[in-house]
Motif scaffolding. Structure first.
Motif, PDB file in Angstrom:
ATOM      1  N   ILE A 165       0.833  -1.206   0.000  1.00 32.58           N
ATOM      2  CA  ILE A 165       0.000   0.000   0.000  1.00 32.58           C
ATOM      3  C   ILE A 165       0.871   1.260   0.000  1.00 32.58           C
ATOM      4  CG2 ILE A 165      -1.584   1.368   1.416  1.00 32.58           C
ATOM      5  CD1 ILE A 165      -2.949  -1.232   2.210  1.00 32.58           C
ATOM      6  N   THR A 166       1.920   1.264   0.825  1.00 32.04           N
ATOM      7  CA  THR A 166       2.790   2.451   0.874  1.00 32.04           C
ATOM      8  C   THR A 166       3.522   2.652  -0.451  1.00 32.04           C
ATOM      9  OG1 THR A 166       4.724   1.266   1.786  1.00 32.04           O
ATOM     10  CG2 THR A 166       3.108   2.134   3.343  1.00 32.04           C
ATOM     11  N   VAL A 167       3.891   1.554  -1.115  1.00 34.78           N
ATOM     12  CA  VAL A 167       4.511   1.678  -2.441  1.00 34.78           C
ATOM     13  C   VAL A 167       3.518   2.304  -3.421  1.00 34.78           C
ATOM     14  CG1 VAL A 167       5.490   0.407  -4.388  1.00 34.78           C
ATOM     15  CG2 VAL A 167       6.094  -0.241  -2.054  1.00 34.78           C
ATOM     16  N   GLY A 168       2.266   1.862  -3.365  1.00 27.88           N
ATOM     17  CA  GLY A 168       1.236   2.445  -4.224  1.00 27.88           C
ATOM     18  C   GLY A 168       1.013   3.917  -3.938  1.00 27.88           C
ATOM     19  N   VAL A 169       1.057   4.292  -2.658  1.00 29.99           N
ATOM     20  CA  VAL A 169       0.910   5.709  -2.297  1.00 29.99           C
ATOM     21  C   VAL A 169       2.048   6.529  -2.891  1.00 29.99           C
ATOM     22  CG1 VAL A 169       0.979   7.329  -0.370  1.00 29.99           C
ATOM     23  CG2 VAL A 169      -0.420   5.267  -0.211  1.00 29.99           C
ATOM     24  N   TYR A 170       3.278   5.978  -2.802  1.00 27.67           N
ATOM     25  CA  TYR A 170       4.418   6.697  -3.385  1.00 27.67           C
ATOM     26  C   TYR A 170       4.218   6.928  -4.884  1.00 27.67           C
ATOM     27  CZ  TYR A 170       8.891   7.700  -5.433  1.00 27.67           C
ATOM     28  OH  TYR A 170       9.876   8.287  -6.180  1.00 27.67           O
ATOM     29  N   LEU A 171       3.834   5.877  -5.607  1.00 27.12           N
ATOM     30  CA  LEU A 171       3.659   5.998  -7.053  1.00 27.12           C
ATOM     31  C   LEU A 171       2.556   6.986  -7.397  1.00 27.12           C
ATOM     32  CD1 LEU A 171       4.019   2.237  -8.074  1.00 27.12           C
ATOM     33  CD2 LEU A 171       5.707   4.064  -8.353  1.00 27.12           C
ATOM     34  N   ALA A 172       1.470   6.972  -6.621  1.00 25.20           N
ATOM     35  CA  ALA A 172       0.372   7.895  -6.863  1.00 25.20           C
ATOM     36  C   ALA A 172       0.804   9.346  -6.635  1.00 25.20           C
ATOM     37  CB  ALA A 172      -0.814   7.549  -5.967  1.00 25.20           C
ATOM     38  N   LEU A 173       1.541   9.596  -5.552  1.00 23.98           N
ATOM     39  CA  LEU A 173       1.998  10.959  -5.273  1.00 23.98           C
ATOM     40  C   LEU A 173       3.017  11.435  -6.294  1.00 23.98           C
ATOM     41  CD1 LEU A 173       2.336  10.836  -1.370  1.00 23.98           C
ATOM     42  CD2 LEU A 173       0.549  11.934  -2.723  1.00 23.98           C
ATOM     43  N   GLN A 174       3.890  10.540  -6.742  1.00 23.04           N
ATOM     44  CA  GLN A 174       4.857  10.938  -7.767  1.00 23.04           C
ATOM     45  C   GLN A 174       4.153  11.259  -9.082  1.00 23.04           C
ATOM     46  OE1 GLN A 174       8.957   9.095  -8.406  1.00 23.04           O
ATOM     47  NE2 GLN A 174       7.854   8.208 -10.134  1.00 23.04           N
ATOM     48  N   GLY A 175       3.158  10.453  -9.436  1.00 27.23           N
ATOM     49  CA  GLY A 175       2.398  10.739 -10.646  1.00 27.23           C
ATOM     50  C   GLY A 175       1.642  12.055 -10.548  1.00 27.23           C
TER      51      GLY A 175
END
Length: 344
Positions: free
Chosen positions: A146-156
């Protein structure tokens, strides 16, 4: 009884041997770096310069690592979204600073940084409520993903908002694009390095006071020791988790902001800094604040020495080689503690 005592004695003996092994390996690596540098004609001044420049980056790794340790101790999850907060802090600071508010440039920069850290901290708490809190009873692997997904979403999102081009934040000392250089003997020290080191020292002092003197800090420490016992004592562990995530976001944003005048601010800058902060946290045992700081400073100094005596392109490779070696031979890091956070 005697058998148990002998077992504990053996464990302590192995831990001592492991610690001495780490010290010996570190000294051996430093010796190797010095020998490699002598082939290029480097002397004491060059080695000290490499180490000083490395401590600047190492201080940023330490700030990021503090956020990893805080979330892991309180929530029991490794927060790979930390790198996104490192990026959001300077991105928001640049955006606010470029608005041209009435205050003088120095005050405008300070207000922009404070506002950015506040917004990133609030965003961290919101993200914890929306993503990790609903999955609080899920497996650790699920929460890490989940935290990896949050990182990718914020970077996008950052790419959409600010684009792929680098942003510039002025030097804290000159409020211009040129950062003054101080000379001490044959050493050169960028003025921004003093801001970075001062920020790390002030942060450590502030965390010590927060966890030692405030009610919220003591409640978070109780959650770090035993979440179930803290809940039975009336502490709202879920609220403490949100606070911990928000504080970690602020630590990451702070690190990104003080580093920005010495580098370029881009939407993907958090990936490298976040991963190296994670390596520093692992070196410190993932449970110790002093260990995380020591790990960050040591990683920064050694990787810069390595890049100086070999090739600059190998700098990023060094951190992950260290990560593999630590996980293989001493996964508890410098702290030597075996703390397994409990979930309520």
């Amino acid at each position: 009884m005697l058998r148990g005592w002998r077992w504990e004695e053996r464990v302590r003996t192995r831990e001592e041997a492991s610690r001495w092994g780490i010290i010996g390996a570190t000294l051996g690596l430093v010796t190797l770096l010095i020998l490699l540098g002598q082939q290029h004609g480097f002397g004491a001044v060059e080695y000290l310069q490499f180490a000083l420049d490395g401590l600047r980056g190492g201080s940023i790794y330490a700030l990021v690592a503090l956020g990893f340790v805080l979330v892991y101790r309180v929530m029991g999850v490794i927060n790979f979204a930390q790198g996104a907060f490192v990026m959001l802090g300077p991105m928001l600071t640049v955006s606010f600073y470029e608005q041209g508010w009435p205050p003088a440039p120095g005050l405008r920069l300070a207000l922009s940084a404070l506002l950015a850290m506040g917004m990133v901290g609030a965003l961290g708490m919101i993200i914890e409520r929306l993503t990790l809190y609903p999955a609080r009873r899920a497996s650790p692997l699920t929460r890490i993903i989940i935290t990896v997904g949050v990182y990718l979403a914020l970077q996008g999102a950052a790419l959409l908002l600010w684009g792929p081009y680098a942003k510039v934040l002025p030097s804290f000392t000159s409020l211009g694009l040129v950062d003054p250089t101080l000379r001490l003997g044959g050493l050169r020290i960028k003025a921004q390095s003093l801001w970075i080191w001062g920020t790390l020292i002030a942060t450590m002092l502030a965390l010590g006071l927060f966890f030692g003197r405030t009610t919220v800090g003591k409640a978070m420490r109780a959650c770090a020791v035993n979440r179930l016992a803290a809940q039975l004592m009336g502490i709202r562990v879920d609220t403490m988790s949100a606070f911990a995530f928000g504080m970690a976001a602020i630590l990451g944003a702070m690190g990104g902001i003080v580093l920005s005048p010495a580098t370029r601010v881009t939407y993907d800058m958090g990936l490298e800094l976040g991963l190296k902060g994670f390596v520093a946290a692992i070196m410190g045992g993932l449970v110790s604040f002093p260990g995380a700081v020591l790990g960050g400073l040591l990683l920064g100094a050694l990787e810069n020495l390595w890049a100086g005596v070999t090739m600059a392109g190998f700098k990023d490779l060094f951190a992950f080689v260290v990560l593999i070696l630590v996980l293989l031979f001493h996964p508890r890091g410098f702290a030597g503690e075996e703390v397994e956070p409990e979930r309520a």
